[in-house]
Motif scaffolding. Structure first.
Motif, PDB file in Angstrom:
ATOM      1  N   CYS A  71       0.166  -1.499 -15.065  1.00 46.23           N
ATOM      2  CA  CYS A  71      -0.258  -1.510 -13.660  1.00 46.23           C
ATOM      3  C   CYS A  71      -1.030  -2.764 -13.300  1.00 46.23           C
ATOM      4  N   VAL A  72      -1.791  -3.311 -14.241  1.00 48.76           N
ATOM      5  CA  VAL A  72      -2.549  -4.521 -13.953  1.00 48.76           C
ATOM      6  C   VAL A  72      -1.603  -5.633 -13.513  1.00 48.76           C
TER       7      VAL A  72
ATOM      8  N   HIS B  96       0.792  -1.229   0.000  1.00 45.25           N
ATOM      9  CA  HIS B  96       0.000   0.000   0.000  1.00 45.25           C
ATOM     10  C   HIS B  96       0.826   1.281   0.000  1.00 45.25           C
ATOM     11  N   TRP B  97       2.119   1.177  -0.303  1.00 49.05           N
ATOM     12  CA  TRP B  97       2.934   2.389  -0.367  1.00 49.05           C
ATOM     13  C   TRP B  97       2.761   3.067  -1.729  1.00 49.05           C
ATOM     14  N   GLN B  98       2.797   4.386  -1.727  1.00 53.03           N
ATOM     15  CA  GLN B  98       3.013   5.158  -2.944  1.00 53.03           C
ATOM     16  C   GLN B  98       4.404   5.764  -2.823  1.00 53.03           C
TER      17      GLN B  98
ATOM     18  N   ALA C 288       4.627  -1.477  -5.579  1.00 58.84           N
ATOM     19  CA  ALA C 288       4.314  -0.052  -5.640  1.00 58.84           C
ATOM     20  C   ALA C 288       4.888   0.444  -6.960  1.00 58.84           C
ATOM     21  N   SER C 289       4.049   0.734  -7.931  1.00 60.05           N
ATOM     22  CA  SER C 289       4.503   1.002  -9.295  1.00 60.05           C
ATOM     23  C   SER C 289       4.139   2.394  -9.774  1.00 60.05           C
TER      24      SER C 289
ATOM     25  N   LEU D  15      -3.613   2.374  -6.079  1.00 61.11           N
ATOM     26  CA  LEU D  15      -3.461   1.347  -5.057  1.00 61.11           C
ATOM     27  C   LEU D  15      -4.655   0.397  -5.090  1.00 61.11           C
ATOM     28  N   PRO D  16      -4.443  -0.871  -4.706  1.00 61.08           N
ATOM     29  CA  PRO D  16      -5.557  -1.825  -4.697  1.00 61.08           C
ATOM     30  C   PRO D  16      -6.588  -1.473  -3.630  1.00 61.08           C
TER      31      PRO D  16
END
Length: 278
Positions: free
Chosen positions: A251-252, A51-53, A260-261, A277-278
């Motif tokens: 991204c998929v 969950h990081w950006q 984290a992309s 984020l998911p």
């Protein structure tokens, strides 16, 4: 009939009341979570790994308003004032350090004798280093890490930690690089920095226990993303970037893997296009 309490009893009642208030306050204070002070290693809670950006900026003025939890910045260019501002916003800071190469423009270039400098590296005017010469490299690398810690970074990403994959000018073997990377990770920990591995895809599985996170460039374009899964499986963050294609296309794949992309320009300025984020 009014009963008058003696002065001693009144004092005792006041003391007991004050003590009860203190007892109630202690748990409240104990529940506060303090931010890690400058110079402490960055924590990477496994529950937050997906969950990081993040932001990776090596050129142009650092933009503190970027909506990212993690900033990967240059060790020399970044100022203490910039890191202080980011820390005040509760950002996690990673310092990029070239551990396997030296550039003529590096402030400490004179500390690397000609005997440990090999062929031309990735950066302009850079040379690969003979990573077998730990006795020579360790003091200079330790000071590079101390510079990061002194500026308020809590983590370090090891760049150019894969010279064995290139024509470095030295007969470097897989095991030479593996031993060096483990030594550098240990050195970072000894200086209260959380170590991260940048690229070096063939050794990711072997080095996953030694590092806290991974940084990867273009695993989608190079069809290598699956090799980063040892970090994901261990609950460790993978910070990934692509320079070509669209976020709608890659991204998929990468978010599905748990990375984290984002998409960046190769100049690594402030511009970024993150994956949701998911």
């Amino acid at each position: 009939m009014r009963i008058r309490l003696r002065r001693g009893a009144v004092r005792l009642r006041r003391v007991l009341s004050t003590g009860a208030a203190l007892v109630l306050l202690v748990p409240m204070c104990a529940c506060r979570i303090e931010l890690a002070p400058p110079g402490s290693p960055t924590p990477w809670p496994a529950a937050s790994a997906r969950h990081w950006q993040w932001q990776w900026q090596l050129s142009g003025p650092v933009d503190p308003d970027v909506d990212a939890d993690v900033f990967l910045l240059d060790a020399v260019r970044t100022t203490s004032a910039e890191t202080a501002e980011l820390r005040a916003r509760d950002r996690r800071l990673i310092c990029q350090v070239h551990v396997g190469s030296v550039d003529t423009g590096d402030p400490d270039a004179s500390r690397f004798p000609a005997g440990v400098q090999g062929a031309t590296g990735h950066r302009p005017q850079s040379r690969w280093l003979d990573v077998r010469r730990w006795d020579v490299l360790e003091p200079a690398l330790a000071d590079r890490f101390r510079l990061c810690r002194g500026k308020g970074f809590g983590a370090v990403a090891l760049a150019d930690a894969d010279g064995y994959l290139y024509r470095s000018g030295f007969p470097l073997e897989f095991d030479d690089q593996l031993q060096f990377n483990r030594r550098v990770a240990g050195l970072a920990r000894s200086l209260d920095l959380s170590p991260g591995l940048m690229n070096d895809v063939p050794q990711l599985a072997a080095l996953a226990p030694d590092f806290d996170f991974a940084v990867n460039e273009e695993c989608v374009r190079l069809a290598q993303c699956g090799k980063l899964l040892p970090f994901v499986d261990a609950g460790k963050p993978v910070f990934h970037v692509e320079y070509t294609g669209t976020t709608g296309a890659f991204c998929v794949t990468t978010v599905g893997y748990g990375f984290a992309s984002m998409r960046k320009q190769r100049t690594l300025d402030a511009w970024r296009e993150p994956c949701a984020l998911p």
